[in-house]
Scaffold this motif. Sequence first.
Motif, PDB file in Angstrom:
ATOM      1  N   ILE A  37      62.253 -54.101 -65.125  1.00  0.00           N
ATOM      2  CA  ILE A  37      62.132 -54.925 -63.837  1.00  0.00           C
ATOM      3  C   ILE A  37      62.096 -56.231 -64.346  1.00  0.00           C
ATOM      4  O   ILE A  37      60.984 -56.872 -65.203  1.00  0.00           O
ATOM      5  N   ILE A  38      63.023 -57.080 -64.125  1.00  0.00           N
ATOM      6  CA  ILE A  38      63.080 -58.718 -64.372  1.00  0.00           C
ATOM      7  C   ILE A  38      62.955 -59.389 -63.158  1.00  0.00           C
ATOM      8  O   ILE A  38      63.867 -59.030 -62.290  1.00  0.00           O
ATOM      9  N   THR A  39      62.296 -60.179 -63.128  1.00  0.00           N
ATOM     10  CA  THR A  39      62.059 -61.098 -61.896  1.00  0.00           C
ATOM     11  C   THR A  39      62.737 -62.414 -62.100  1.00  0.00           C
ATOM     12  O   THR A  39      62.031 -63.231 -62.985  1.00  0.00           O
ATOM     13  N   LEU A  40      63.842 -62.785 -61.376  1.00  0.00           N
ATOM     14  CA  LEU A  40      64.359 -63.961 -61.881  1.00  0.00           C
ATOM     15  C   LEU A  40      63.790 -64.959 -60.573  1.00  0.00           C
ATOM     16  O   LEU A  40      64.155 -64.703 -59.592  1.00  0.00           O
ATOM     17  N   LEU A  41      62.906 -66.024 -61.130  1.00  0.00           N
ATOM     18  CA  LEU A  41      62.234 -66.887 -60.316  1.00  0.00           C
ATOM     19  C   LEU A  41      63.075 -68.030 -59.764  1.00  0.00           C
ATOM     20  O   LEU A  41      63.217 -68.230 -58.528  1.00  0.00           O
TER      21      LEU A  41
ATOM     22  N   ILE B 264      73.576 -57.592 -68.433  1.00  0.00           N
ATOM     23  CA  ILE B 264      74.116 -56.218 -68.987  1.00  0.00           C
ATOM     24  C   ILE B 264      73.378 -55.036 -69.072  1.00  0.00           C
ATOM     25  O   ILE B 264      72.351 -55.184 -70.171  1.00  0.00           O
ATOM     26  N   VAL B 265      73.423 -54.343 -68.144  1.00  0.00           N
ATOM     27  CA  VAL B 265      72.362 -53.246 -67.942  1.00  0.00           C
ATOM     28  C   VAL B 265      72.535 -52.204 -69.249  1.00  0.00           C
ATOM     29  O   VAL B 265      73.531 -51.775 -69.093  1.00  0.00           O
ATOM     30  N   GLY B 266      71.454 -51.933 -69.647  1.00  0.00           N
ATOM     31  CA  GLY B 266      71.478 -50.846 -70.668  1.00  0.00           C
ATOM     32  C   GLY B 266      71.087 -49.409 -70.379  1.00  0.00           C
ATOM     33  O   GLY B 266      71.557 -48.929 -69.194  1.00  0.00           O
ATOM     34  N   LYS B 267      70.022 -48.601 -70.845  1.00  0.00           N
ATOM     35  CA  LYS B 267      69.900 -47.497 -70.678  1.00  0.00           C
ATOM     36  C   LYS B 267      68.883 -46.989 -69.591  1.00  0.00           C
ATOM     37  O   LYS B 267      68.501 -45.963 -69.342  1.00  0.00           O
ATOM     38  N   THR B 268      68.204 -48.033 -69.050  1.00  0.00           N
ATOM     39  CA  THR B 268      67.018 -47.840 -68.175  1.00  0.00           C
ATOM     40  C   THR B 268      67.531 -48.158 -66.875  1.00  0.00           C
ATOM     41  O   THR B 268      68.710 -48.485 -66.609  1.00  0.00           O
ATOM     42  N   ASN B 269      66.901 -47.467 -65.841  1.00  0.00           N
ATOM     43  CA  ASN B 269      66.954 -47.917 -64.448  1.00  0.00           C
ATOM     44  C   ASN B 269      66.492 -49.590 -64.359  1.00  0.00           C
ATOM     45  O   ASN B 269      65.168 -49.816 -64.577  1.00  0.00           O
ATOM     46  N   PHE B 270      67.173 -50.274 -64.002  1.00  0.00           N
ATOM     47  CA  PHE B 270      66.930 -51.962 -64.048  1.00  0.00           C
ATOM     48  C   PHE B 270      67.106 -52.339 -62.739  1.00  0.00           C
ATOM     49  O   PHE B 270      67.695 -52.029 -61.904  1.00  0.00           O
ATOM     50  N   GLU B 271      66.124 -53.228 -62.560  1.00  0.00           N
ATOM     51  CA  GLU B 271      66.023 -54.017 -61.449  1.00  0.00           C
ATOM     52  C   GLU B 271      65.988 -55.415 -61.360  1.00  0.00           C
ATOM     53  O   GLU B 271      65.048 -55.967 -62.533  1.00  0.00           O
ATOM     54  N   ILE B 272      66.515 -56.300 -60.872  1.00  0.00           N
ATOM     55  CA  ILE B 272      66.474 -57.580 -60.735  1.00  0.00           C
ATOM     56  C   ILE B 272      65.733 -57.962 -59.464  1.00  0.00           C
ATOM     57  O   ILE B 272      66.198 -57.603 -58.326  1.00  0.00           O
ATOM     58  N   HIS B 273      64.763 -58.433 -59.520  1.00  0.00           N
ATOM     59  CA  HIS B 273      63.953 -58.969 -58.412  1.00  0.00           C
ATOM     60  C   HIS B 273      63.898 -60.612 -58.246  1.00  0.00           C
ATOM     61  O   HIS B 273      63.670 -61.245 -59.180  1.00  0.00           O
ATOM     62  N   THR B 274      64.345 -60.956 -57.097  1.00  0.00           N
ATOM     63  CA  THR B 274      64.158 -62.328 -56.810  1.00  0.00           C
ATOM     64  C   THR B 274      63.482 -62.787 -55.581  1.00  0.00           C
ATOM     65  O   THR B 274      63.017 -61.596 -54.979  1.00  0.00           O
ATOM     66  N   PRO B 275      63.170 -63.881 -55.271  1.00  0.00           N
ATOM     67  CA  PRO B 275      62.284 -64.138 -54.178  1.00  0.00           C
ATOM     68  C   PRO B 275      62.804 -63.613 -52.729  1.00  0.00           C
ATOM     69  O   PRO B 275      62.080 -63.383 -51.721  1.00  0.00           O
ATOM     70  N   THR B 276      64.331 -63.279 -52.595  1.00  0.00           N
ATOM     71  CA  THR B 276      64.853 -62.817 -51.463  1.00  0.00           C
ATOM     72  C   THR B 276      65.250 -61.224 -51.663  1.00  0.00           C
ATOM     73  O   THR B 276      65.598 -60.716 -50.583  1.00  0.00           O
ATOM     74  N   ALA B 277      65.437 -60.844 -52.879  1.00  0.00           N
ATOM     75  CA  ALA B 277      66.327 -59.580 -52.875  1.00  0.00           C
ATOM     76  C   ALA B 277      66.047 -58.932 -53.886  1.00  0.00           C
ATOM     77  O   ALA B 277      65.399 -59.341 -55.208  1.00  0.00           O
ATOM     78  N   VAL B 278      66.100 -57.552 -54.071  1.00  0.00           N
ATOM     79  CA  VAL B 278      66.306 -56.813 -55.038  1.00  0.00           C
ATOM     80  C   VAL B 278      67.599 -56.026 -55.609  1.00  0.00           C
ATOM     81  O   VAL B 278      68.299 -55.550 -54.633  1.00  0.00           O
ATOM     82  N   ALA B 279      68.068 -56.261 -56.595  1.00  0.00           N
ATOM     83  CA  ALA B 279      69.243 -55.420 -57.237  1.00  0.00           C
ATOM     84  C   ALA B 279      68.921 -54.262 -58.206  1.00  0.00           C
ATOM     85  O   ALA B 279      68.024 -54.566 -59.152  1.00  0.00           O
ATOM     86  N   ALA B 280      69.311 -53.073 -57.734  1.00  0.00           N
ATOM     87  CA  ALA B 280      68.861 -52.074 -58.466  1.00  0.00           C
ATOM     88  C   ALA B 280      70.114 -51.312 -59.403  1.00  0.00           C
ATOM     89  O   ALA B 280      71.093 -51.116 -58.470  1.00  0.00           O
ATOM     90  N   ALA B 281      70.260 -51.278 -60.635  1.00  0.00           N
ATOM     91  CA  ALA B 281      71.307 -50.721 -61.196  1.00  0.00           C
ATOM     92  C   ALA B 281      71.287 -49.980 -62.566  1.00  0.00           C
ATOM     93  O   ALA B 281      70.139 -49.868 -63.069  1.00  0.00           O
TER      94      ALA B 281
END
Lengths: 446, 256
Positions: free
Chosen positions: B102-106, B113-130
Amino acid sequence: MSKKTTPFYPFRKYSLAFVSILACCAVLLFSYSLQAQDLDPAYERALTKAALKIENADYEGAAVDAREALRIKTDDEKATLYLGIALSRSEEKEAESVLKKALFLNPQNPRTNLELGIHYYNRGLYDESEDYLDTAIKTAPNTEIASKAKEYLENTKKRGTVKPWALNISLGGQYDSNVILEGGDSLPEGISDKADWRAVFSLKGKYNFLRNEKIEGALGYSFYQSLHANLPDFNVTNNLPEFTMAFHLAPWVSLKALYAFDYTLVGGDAYSYSHILSPSVVFSLWRGLTTTVAYTYRKNHFMDTELFGNNSGRRGFNNAITVTETIPIASYGNIRIGYAYDNENTRESYWSYSGNKYFAGIRWNLPVQFYLDLYGEYYGKDYRERYPSAARLREDIMKSVWGSLTKVLSDRFSVSVGQLYTRNKSSVDLFDYERAITSLFFTVRF
Amino acid sequence: MKRSHFAIIFLGIFLLVSDIAQATDPVGSFVALRGKATIDRERTLLDARLKDSIFLNDTVATSEASRAKMLFSDDSVLTLGEKSKAVIKEYVYSRDKGGKSIITLLDGKMRSIVGKTNFEIHTPTAVAAARGTIILCETGTIDGKQVTTFICIEGEFTVTGTFPGSEGSTLLTPGMMITIIAGEPFPAAFQSPGGNTGDLLEATNISYELSIPGPAEITLGPGGFVIEQMQILPPYEHEPGTINTTPVTIDIIFPK
């Protein structure tokens, strides 16, 4: 021409504005698809990993990742350059062709020019290096690439002071448990069955009269002198001038040729001379693994002396085929294994034989500039006719092992200690012997 | 003490040690830097340098006209644009079992470029899971409202609105984008105009600057210094396999 016959007739009912919007969308979609094509996740990952591994000096890993990137995007300039850099840093011969391919893909890339310059510089091909370094400076002035290229250029300009020759002089002492004139195939009189101390002086000089990317030519001269404490009749003086040429046909194959003249005196008297001709092919196909196939023709002329009256009976020639495999072990050194078949034809046929030799050696680079060499060989010889005084046909099996440890004291001096043990088991008692030599040598290089 | 007690204590120690190892192992490295980037690690601000390691809970920030590219152990590649800040919130990866990050982009812009893990980007308003995609993301404040934009370049991923009043979820496919404004209803995704994609790609583009080695001094004769095997016997005792007067040589270059 009527409107109905024009190619755009079917679109006449659409307004110009609509067609414009359609065109814009097409352009946007096209530009988007171009961007997306550039961004292949697997390619990006492979290239990023290659970059990090180059920085961490994991060149083997970097080459694997760069090849993966090239598998995804064939002929990609950046991936080709990274592969070239990884191979060049690990001194792989393939580096040159890969870097040249990167240059072909973009001749004006300053980094590619710089890397080719560095590659040739590290190989000592300074003329080739200068061309690429000059281009790197011109294509990226006032950048780090240009300043590094200038550093390399300045160094290549200093090479006027670099001599095209080398000279090694060794001086040492040996204790020989059984002084034998020729370890390989001595006259019975040449096997003293006596131990002795001796001082040894040897000199090796080499002059490179030609050296470029494709051809190398050198003249060499070796001199050897031994002085025994109690057996002066066994003192050996040897002169060996030689001429070598090498033709680098491709990064993976070279042709070499050697001619040498070998002249030996024993106890101050002329003892023998030989003409040696040896063409060879050297293949470097995979990660520094080198295969050498050499043919050697040697014409021997032995002279009778007061002490060695039957020496001239050994006149004749020798044909030999040798295959040697050199296997590098990363930065630790290398292993050498090989096989040789030789056939000796002499005036007196009881000196004629056919031989099979198997050998293996290792060079191990130890810490603090110590170098360990270990070597062993098995050499079997079947003689064609019975030796005059022998009851049976002569068969020799010679087994030798030796090891030496060299310490580099400075860029000019080194010291070595070594031990050799030889056992020649012969069906004829006259030639059956054991021998051990302990050595200490100092070497100076100019 | 019973055997079962030993087993529980042993298991506890093992879990503690493995947890510490997980927290202290680097999860990635900087592979390219332009301008100035910092790492906030346990309240200590460090200047980021090429090849520096990145650890769990690090906050990576870039200054104006700066960019930072990071490679993670699951082969994910993150590039932060200028004036951006991201936290490595969670990172668990095993070569065999995969993992989750989980990477939080503040604030700012990021290319993932998403690798082999389940990847999430958290921002103050939304979450992207990929997984296995390329995501462009930008978050910041416009007119006092937190705004987040996601653009899908490759693969597909789910975007979920997390801000009160902006809840919702949608799947982004290549070329689609979505902009979520805090407090406003969750919008529909639409085809990304080429300009938006190009701007974000450009803002998160950074080339690798591989270091260039300096030249070794040329102090050598032909073929360099050669540490030859010791010559134990006279050269005329040539035999097959040893015809060359220098049977095995290794060039050694002595730096001045």
